[in-house]
Design an enzyme around this catalytic site. Structure first.
Site, mmCIF file in Angstrom:
data_model
loop_
_atom_site.group_PDB
_atom_site.id
_atom_site.type_symbol
_atom_site.label_atom_id
_atom_site.label_comp_id
_atom_site.label_asym_id
_atom_site.label_seq_id
_atom_site.Cartn_x
_atom_site.Cartn_y
_atom_site.Cartn_z
ATOM 1 N N CYS A 2 0.835 -1.198 0.000
ATOM 2 C CA CYS A 2 0.000 0.000 0.000
ATOM 3 C C CYS A 2 0.870 1.249 0.000
ATOM 4 O O CYS A 2 1.953 1.269 0.560
ATOM 5 C CB CYS A 2 -0.884 0.026 1.233
ATOM 6 S SG CYS A 2 -1.986 -1.370 1.359
ATOM 7 N N ARG A 27 5.801 -0.461 -6.070
ATOM 8 C CA ARG A 27 5.621 -1.325 -4.906
ATOM 9 C C ARG A 27 4.445 -2.302 -5.078
ATOM 10 O O ARG A 27 4.278 -3.202 -4.270
ATOM 11 C CB ARG A 27 5.403 -0.472 -3.652
ATOM 12 C CG ARG A 27 6.628 0.354 -3.295
ATOM 13 C CD ARG A 27 6.439 1.016 -1.969
ATOM 14 N NE ARG A 27 7.566 1.829 -1.595
ATOM 15 C CZ ARG A 27 8.645 1.384 -0.975
ATOM 16 N NH1 ARG A 27 8.764 0.123 -0.670
ATOM 17 N NH2 ARG A 27 9.618 2.210 -0.648
ATOM 18 N N TRP A 74 -3.277 -2.829 -1.513
ATOM 19 C CA TRP A 74 -3.182 -4.273 -1.721
ATOM 20 C C TRP A 74 -4.223 -4.863 -0.787
ATOM 21 O O TRP A 74 -4.185 -4.621 0.412
ATOM 22 C CB TRP A 74 -1.837 -4.795 -1.244
ATOM 23 C CG TRP A 74 -0.753 -4.981 -2.234
ATOM 24 C CD1 TRP A 74 0.505 -4.440 -2.144
ATOM 25 C CD2 TRP A 74 -0.741 -5.808 -3.402
ATOM 26 N NE1 TRP A 74 1.260 -4.871 -3.188
ATOM 27 C CE2 TRP A 74 0.524 -5.715 -3.984
ATOM 28 C CE3 TRP A 74 -1.703 -6.618 -4.017
ATOM 29 C CZ2 TRP A 74 0.865 -6.398 -5.140
ATOM 30 C CZ3 TRP A 74 -1.359 -7.289 -5.178
ATOM 31 C CH2 TRP A 74 -0.081 -7.175 -5.725
ATOM 32 N N ASN A 100 -2.387 2.099 5.780
ATOM 33 C CA ASN A 100 -1.540 0.940 5.470
ATOM 34 C C ASN A 100 -1.435 0.110 6.737
ATOM 35 O O ASN A 100 -1.156 0.660 7.800
ATOM 36 C CB ASN A 100 -0.105 1.374 5.105
ATOM 37 C CG ASN A 100 -0.045 2.074 3.778
ATOM 38 O OD1 ASN A 100 -1.043 2.152 3.068
ATOM 39 N ND2 ASN A 100 1.123 2.590 3.448
ATOM 40 N N GLY A 101 -1.577 -1.183 6.623
ATOM 41 C CA GLY A 101 -1.410 -2.027 7.803
ATOM 42 C C GLY A 101 -2.589 -2.962 7.965
ATOM 43 O O GLY A 101 -3.423 -3.107 7.071
ATOM 44 N N GLU A 487 20.596 -20.120 9.725
ATOM 45 C CA GLU A 487 20.529 -18.751 9.223
ATOM 46 C C GLU A 487 21.130 -17.763 10.238
ATOM 47 O O GLU A 487 21.823 -16.821 9.858
ATOM 48 C CB GLU A 487 19.067 -18.390 8.885
ATOM 49 C CG GLU A 487 18.805 -16.968 8.446
ATOM 50 C CD GLU A 487 19.589 -16.534 7.210
ATOM 51 O OE1 GLU A 487 20.204 -17.364 6.538
ATOM 52 O OE2 GLU A 487 19.594 -15.317 6.960
ATOM 53 N N LYS A 491 24.278 -15.321 9.413
ATOM 54 C CA LYS A 491 24.238 -13.864 9.609
ATOM 55 C C LYS A 491 25.460 -13.403 10.384
ATOM 56 O O LYS A 491 26.115 -12.442 10.029
ATOM 57 C CB LYS A 491 22.977 -13.417 10.367
ATOM 58 C CG LYS A 491 21.685 -13.425 9.615
ATOM 59 C CD LYS A 491 21.560 -12.357 8.554
ATOM 60 C CE LYS A 491 22.109 -12.743 7.222
ATOM 61 N NZ LYS A 491 21.392 -13.655 6.378
ATOM 62 N N GLU A 494 28.973 -13.937 8.366
ATOM 63 C CA GLU A 494 29.243 -13.147 7.163
ATOM 64 C C GLU A 494 29.502 -11.672 7.456
ATOM 65 O O GLU A 494 30.207 -11.020 6.700
ATOM 66 C CB GLU A 494 28.119 -13.300 6.126
ATOM 67 C CG GLU A 494 26.804 -12.680 6.524
ATOM 68 C CD GLU A 494 25.732 -12.810 5.447
ATOM 69 O OE1 GLU A 494 26.038 -12.705 4.261
ATOM 70 O OE2 GLU A 494 24.562 -13.015 5.823
ATOM 71 N N HIS A 510 27.091 -36.711 18.186
ATOM 72 C CA HIS A 510 27.841 -37.566 17.260
ATOM 73 C C HIS A 510 29.184 -36.951 16.885
ATOM 74 O O HIS A 510 29.753 -37.283 15.835
ATOM 75 C CB HIS A 510 26.997 -37.839 16.011
ATOM 76 C CG HIS A 510 25.724 -38.563 16.334
ATOM 77 N ND1 HIS A 510 25.692 -39.869 16.760
ATOM 78 C CD2 HIS A 510 24.434 -38.130 16.358
ATOM 79 C CE1 HIS A 510 24.441 -40.231 17.005
ATOM 80 N NE2 HIS A 510 23.656 -39.189 16.779
ATOM 81 N N LYS A 609 26.345 -8.787 -3.257
ATOM 82 C CA LYS A 609 24.908 -8.951 -3.025
ATOM 83 C C LYS A 609 24.330 -10.000 -3.962
ATOM 84 O O LYS A 609 23.475 -10.780 -3.576
ATOM 85 C CB LYS A 609 24.201 -7.597 -3.224
ATOM 86 C CG LYS A 609 22.705 -7.646 -2.943
ATOM 87 C CD LYS A 609 22.416 -7.916 -1.477
ATOM 88 C CE LYS A 609 20.948 -8.044 -1.165
ATOM 89 N NZ LYS A 609 20.721 -8.796 0.085
HETATM 90 O O1 M6R Z 1 19.920 -13.411 -4.510
HETATM 91 P P1 M6R Z 1 19.838 -14.776 -3.884
HETATM 92 O O2 M6R Z 1 18.766 -14.865 -2.851
HETATM 93 O O3 M6R Z 1 19.733 -15.880 -4.888
HETATM 94 O O4 M6R Z 1 21.216 -14.962 -3.144
HETATM 95 C C1 M6R Z 1 21.571 -16.184 -2.591
HETATM 96 C C2 M6R Z 1 22.653 -16.003 -1.563
HETATM 97 O O5 M6R Z 1 23.819 -15.507 -2.163
HETATM 98 C C3 M6R Z 1 22.202 -15.051 -0.459
HETATM 99 O O6 M6R Z 1 21.026 -15.520 0.138
HETATM 100 C C4 M6R Z 1 23.275 -14.892 0.629
HETATM 101 O O7 M6R Z 1 23.495 -16.091 1.290
HETATM 102 C C5 M6R Z 1 22.829 -13.796 1.606
HETATM 103 N N1 M6R Z 1 23.037 -12.507 1.035
HETATM 104 C C6 M6R Z 1 23.497 -13.877 2.914
HETATM 105 O O8 M6R Z 1 22.950 -12.973 3.805
#
Ligand code: M6R
Length: 614
Positions: A2, A27, A74, A100-101, A487, A491, A494, A510, A609
């Site tokens: 929205c 959007r 939306w 919105n919401g 995950e 995070k 990285e 194990h 990215k």
């Molecule tokens: O653009 P994608 O979702 O296909 O990218 C896949 C990975 O490179 C991505 O998820 C990566 O692991 C993250 N940027 C990490 O935070």
């Protein structure tokens, strides 16, 4: 997603408002509308469909006025038809509201209003806001007081703008929570603007005020006054937006990653909006239409992706197998392409990708295509290859994700996969309409649950500060939250360069348990899910080996409160949605550690990215 635009000044409002809506078109939306005030009357034009349909309507039936509000919607409550489009008005057309919401307590409020004799003209949750304000104004309150009283009655994350014929020289706007932002633009010569997003007003002014959650503002030609919902005045901070729009989008946040973490309530709301109807439980993906026959004919789904996106598929597997009883295999895309996977025409290959351009993921999709599978994707970047080559796709609706570390593009596809699993289950006759309605109803609370975790960011920051110099740690999880552990670890490693290992908790005995001692913190993901008791014994084992334990646990869990050294509390949520909420404290934990270490959070070393090479 929205969009909101508001204007008060001395120029015709309609072109400014429609132009603002155009800037928010990217959007996504399914209907649009505009309301202006003229000679004590509010006039409205609303149309389902694209903005040009509204523009044609306005050309046929022109509107004039120098104060107005506009909206792109939306659907969440009620289908995308003219009468459900915003702005919504009271019967006397003295009040108009755009919103919105999701008003979480909409049904209770609607029933209360109906019992008082109010007739509703739409199926939306927004309309309750109009009637609540109207009720307070009829009781003799000013617009500001009436709006404040009404806003205090709403549950959920919402952004609102109100126009009143009785007090024609002002707009009231408010931001309740993080699901919808509000930015106020300070123009020249008695012009003021309101919008949900900067691009809608940047061509008019770069001097802006961002409302914080829990604030409302009175906007007149002379400027803006900001208050808390309790009526306490707040100093108005005016920020000058730099010309670089990307920098501008960072707003008050130090890094994009933090901004994107905090954008999750809104991203999740936009993920849900336009796809589900909370009143009927219906789910529809316009770009992935599915018949019962198609759903029943699927023999297997191969889910494939890389990194963070791959972790979403681990959750997706649990959901689709539980709800739809379709066997699901997950494979990292760089392996899938060379594994000669067993794929045939009766199967679906589902790829998840934020960028839609990841080379390994695209290669896995090609592999699936060659073997005759139906190709689906869940993807964020519109027009990307993963979107184009798929037979059907779900777009993530989270807006641009700038930070290399993915956050909102992790939680949104989890919700997409939940909706997909529910829909497949329903179409295959595994879920009754009543069960579907119940599963869908839970979705409306997701943005609010994430919001609650975000409100505890400072407590997480303090724990991060304490642990910032650790060199190694384990993230443990089981079942649906094994992916949360993976995950969370990704995070941290990285962006902070700390060695973090995500592990299925049951596997510790194990081998890896040999590593546990007082220098090896364990981050245990242990919400109230079906694997809770099993996780608890892993936590006990870690403690007995001297490892400090940080737990992600459900509010009120006294056993964990006694056992763990630190706890990141999350609200009580249905277990199938727990990964969406449980990851949020771990995103914040990783962020604060990297920020405290002074690292380049948004551009970590050696990473890109979008990984468009093998
Ligand atoms: O653009 P994608 O979702 O296909 O990218 C896949 C990975 O490179 C991505 O998820 C990566 O692991 C993250 N940027 C990490 O935070």
């Amino acid at each position: 997603m929205c969009g909101i635009v508001g204007y008060i000044g001395h120029r015709p409002a309609v072109p400014i408002l429609l132009n603002g809506l155009k800037r928010l078109e990217y959007r996504g939306y399914d209907s649009a509308g505009v309301a202006v005030l003229r000679n004590g009357q509010i006039e409205v034009r609303r149309k389902a469909g694209k903005l040009r349909v509204l523009i044609e309507e306005v050309a046929r039936n022109p509107l004039e006025g120098m104060v107005g509000i506009a909206h792109t919607r939306w659907a969440t409550h009620g289908e995308p038809i003219d009468r459900n489009a915003h702005p919504h008005v009271n019967p006397h057309r003295t009040l108009a509201v755009v919103h919105n919401g999701i008003v979480e307590n909409f049904l209770a409020l609607r029933e209360e209003l109906e019992s008082e004799g109010v007739t509703f003209a739409s199926d939306t949750d927004t309309e309750v806001i109009v009637h609540l304000i109207d009720r307070h104004m009829q009781a003799g309150r000013s617009l500001v007081e009436a709006a404040r009283e009404a806003l205090r009655m709403l549950k959920g994350s919402n952004a609102i703008v109100v126009l009143s014929a009785q007090e024609p020289d002002k707009l009231i706007t408010a931001r309740l929570g993080n699901a919808g932002g509000i930015v106020i633009g300070h123009g020249e010569d008695g012009e003021m603007f309101v919008a949900s997003d900067l691009p809608a007003i940047l061509e008019h002014t770069r001097r802006v005020t961002f409302l914080e959650p829990g604030q409302m503002a009175v906007v007149t030609r002379e400027g803006a006054q900001v208050f808390t919902l309790e009526g306490e005045p707040v100093a108005v901070e005016i920020t000058t937006v730099p010309w670089d729009i990307t920098a501008a989008e960072k707003g008050p946040y130090k890094h994009f990653m933090l901004k994107e973490i905090f954008e999750q309530p809104r991203a999740l709301m936009d993920t849900i909006a336009g796809r589900v109807d909370f009143r009927t439980g219906e789910i529809a993906f316009s770009t992935l239409p599915l018949t019962s026959e198609q759903a029943r004919s699927i023999s297997k789904i191969h889910m494939t992706a890389c990194g963070t996106a791959y972790h979403t598929t681990l959750v997706g597997k649990v959901l689709v197998e539980r709800l739809a009883r379709i066997p699901v295999e997950t494979m990292i895309a760089s392996e899938f392409r060379y594994a000669d996977p067993i794929v045939d025409e009766s199967m679906v290959v589902l790829a998840v990708s934020q960028s839609g351009e990841t080379a390994d993921t695209l290669a896995a999709m090609h592999e699936g295509k060659q073997k005759g599978a139906t190709l689906w994707s869940i993807v964020n970047v519109i027009g990307s290859q993963a979107m184009r080559i798929a037979d059907g796709y779900i777009s993530m609706q989270v807006g641009p994700e700038i930070s290399v570390a993915s956050t909102k593009a992790y939680t949104a596809p989890l919700v997409d996969l939940y909706m997909l699993a529910v829909q497949l289950g329903f179409l295959r006759g595994r879920i009754t309409p009543e069960e579907r309605l119940e599963l869908v109803e839970h979705l409306q609370y997701v943005p609010g649950w994430v919001e609650q975790v975000l409100s505890r960011a400072e407590a997480i920051h303090q724990v991060a500060f304490k642990y910032r110099h650790m060199r190694h740690c384990f993230y443990l999880g089981r079942g649906i939250n094994m992916a949360t552990a993976y995950e969370g670890a990704l995070k941290l490693k990285e962006i902070s360069y700390i060695h973090a290992e995500g592990y299925p908790a049951g596997e510790m005995k194990h081998g890896p348990i040999a590593l546990l001692d007082e220098d090896m913190p364990v981050i245990a993901v242990i919400p109230q899910d079906p694997w809770y008791e099993k996780m608890l014994s892993q936590v006990e084992q870690a403690k007995s080996r001297g490892a400090p334990v940080i737990a992600v646990a459900t509010e009120g869990d006294e056993r964990i409160a006694d056992l763990a050294d630190e706890v990141f509390w999350i609200p009580k949520v249905p277990w199938m949605l727990s990964p969406v909420v449980a990851i949020v404290p771990l995103q914040l934990f990783a962020y604060y550690i990297a920020a405290e270490l002074g690292l380049d959070v948004d551009q970590p070393r050696n990473l890109a990215k979008s990984v468009t090479v093998e």
